[in-house]
Design a protein around this motif. Sequence first.
Motif, mmCIF file in Angstrom:
data_model
loop_
_atom_site.group_PDB
_atom_site.id
_atom_site.type_symbol
_atom_site.label_atom_id
_atom_site.label_comp_id
_atom_site.label_asym_id
_atom_site.label_seq_id
_atom_site.Cartn_x
_atom_site.Cartn_y
_atom_site.Cartn_z
ATOM 1 N N LEU A 86 0.853 -1.180 0.000
ATOM 2 C CA LEU A 86 0.000 0.000 0.000
ATOM 3 C C LEU A 86 0.896 1.240 0.000
ATOM 4 O O LEU A 86 1.518 1.560 1.006
ATOM 5 N N TRP A 87 0.984 1.873 -1.139
ATOM 6 C CA TRP A 87 1.849 3.050 -1.287
ATOM 7 C C TRP A 87 1.154 4.261 -0.697
ATOM 8 O O TRP A 87 -0.030 4.496 -0.920
ATOM 9 N N ASN A 88 1.902 5.058 0.065
ATOM 10 C CA ASN A 88 1.374 6.268 0.708
ATOM 11 C C ASN A 88 0.066 5.982 1.441
ATOM 12 O O ASN A 88 -0.951 6.607 1.223
ATOM 13 N N TRP A 89 0.130 5.004 2.331
ATOM 14 C CA TRP A 89 -1.018 4.516 3.080
ATOM 15 C C TRP A 89 -1.720 5.639 3.851
ATOM 16 O O TRP A 89 -2.920 5.689 3.964
ATOM 17 N N ASN A 90 -0.941 6.559 4.419
ATOM 18 C CA ASN A 90 -1.557 7.623 5.204
ATOM 19 C C ASN A 90 -1.074 8.999 4.736
ATOM 20 O O ASN A 90 -0.286 9.106 3.805
ATOM 21 N N GLU A 91 -1.535 10.019 5.387
ATOM 22 C CA GLU A 91 -1.220 11.404 4.984
ATOM 23 C C GLU A 91 0.270 11.732 5.070
ATOM 24 O O GLU A 91 0.758 12.606 4.380
ATOM 25 N N GLU A 92 1.001 11.042 5.928
ATOM 26 C CA GLU A 92 2.431 11.304 6.089
ATOM 27 C C GLU A 92 3.277 10.609 5.031
ATOM 28 O O GLU A 92 4.498 10.700 5.047
ATOM 29 N N GLY A 93 2.653 9.873 4.118
ATOM 30 C CA GLY A 93 3.398 9.192 3.064
ATOM 31 C C GLY A 93 3.987 7.864 3.503
ATOM 32 O O GLY A 93 4.845 7.316 2.833
ATOM 33 N N VAL A 94 3.534 7.354 4.635
ATOM 34 C CA VAL A 94 4.018 6.058 5.109
ATOM 35 C C VAL A 94 3.381 4.963 4.262
ATOM 36 O O VAL A 94 2.214 5.038 3.888
ATOM 37 N N LEU A 145 9.118 -2.360 1.621
ATOM 38 C CA LEU A 145 9.614 -3.736 1.635
ATOM 39 C C LEU A 145 9.766 -4.251 3.066
ATOM 40 O O LEU A 145 9.501 -5.422 3.340
ATOM 41 N N ARG A 146 10.184 -3.382 3.970
ATOM 42 C CA ARG A 146 10.239 -3.778 5.389
ATOM 43 C C ARG A 146 8.831 -4.131 5.877
ATOM 44 O O ARG A 146 8.634 -5.140 6.551
ATOM 45 N N ASP A 158 -4.391 -10.988 3.633
ATOM 46 C CA ASP A 158 -5.647 -11.342 4.271
ATOM 47 C C ASP A 158 -6.142 -10.106 5.006
ATOM 48 O O ASP A 158 -5.516 -9.058 4.960
ATOM 49 N N PRO A 159 -7.196 -10.206 5.729
ATOM 50 C CA PRO A 159 -7.541 -9.053 6.559
ATOM 51 C C PRO A 159 -6.819 -9.085 7.904
ATOM 52 O O PRO A 159 -6.893 -8.155 8.678
ATOM 53 N N LEU A 160 -6.078 -10.163 8.176
ATOM 54 C CA LEU A 160 -5.485 -10.349 9.496
ATOM 55 C C LEU A 160 -4.133 -9.684 9.703
ATOM 56 O O LEU A 160 -3.750 -9.392 10.830
ATOM 57 N N TYR A 161 -3.370 -9.500 8.645
ATOM 58 C CA TYR A 161 -1.992 -9.063 8.794
ATOM 59 C C TYR A 161 -1.777 -7.730 8.111
ATOM 60 O O TYR A 161 -2.089 -7.573 6.931
ATOM 61 N N GLU A 162 -1.215 -6.803 8.854
ATOM 62 C CA GLU A 162 -0.850 -5.522 8.255
ATOM 63 C C GLU A 162 0.283 -4.906 9.051
ATOM 64 O O GLU A 162 0.507 -5.225 10.222
ATOM 65 N N TYR A 163 1.002 -4.036 8.370
ATOM 66 C CA TYR A 163 2.087 -3.312 9.021
ATOM 67 C C TYR A 163 2.382 -2.081 8.188
ATOM 68 O O TYR A 163 2.258 -2.127 6.959
ATOM 69 N N GLU A 164 2.743 -1.000 8.826
ATOM 70 C CA GLU A 164 3.100 0.198 8.075
ATOM 71 C C GLU A 164 4.461 0.732 8.517
ATOM 72 O O GLU A 164 4.842 0.619 9.683
#
Length: 130
Positions: free
Chosen positions: A79-87, A104-105, A93-99
């Motif tokens: 997910l590119w530029n997930w939030n307003e700060e450009g993170v 790549l990290r 799945d719906p279970l795993y996420e990280y920002e």
Amino acid sequence: MDYSKLSDFEINKRVAISRGLKVQEIDDSKATGMTSKYHELKPHTVWVSDGSGPWEQYAPTLCWSDAGPIISENQINILWNWNEEGVHGATADPLYEYEHENALRSAMIVFLKIQGSANVPVNPARSDLR
């Protein structure tokens, strides 16, 4: 486990081990490979081998050619530029996420979360029959 506290080196090492690769430890008795001087110059990179081939540099938190197959095989979404700060972020799945600012990290942490959950029994009081 709190993956945010791990260095890229530790994440790369855990990813390599999860993929069944042998990881060369830091060893100053060798003239090549993973010496402390090399680690100082390239602190994120680990040296890996599949056991039949030569040792190679490996850094999926930094290198698309190392990370791409893992992302594809595990259906991890970047997910590119997930939030307003450009993170950036990664999900599976719906279970795993990280920002994180390094996409790549983020993806490798999602991969480790997937691997970790695959090793957790459904019911710890009984054996897992999945």
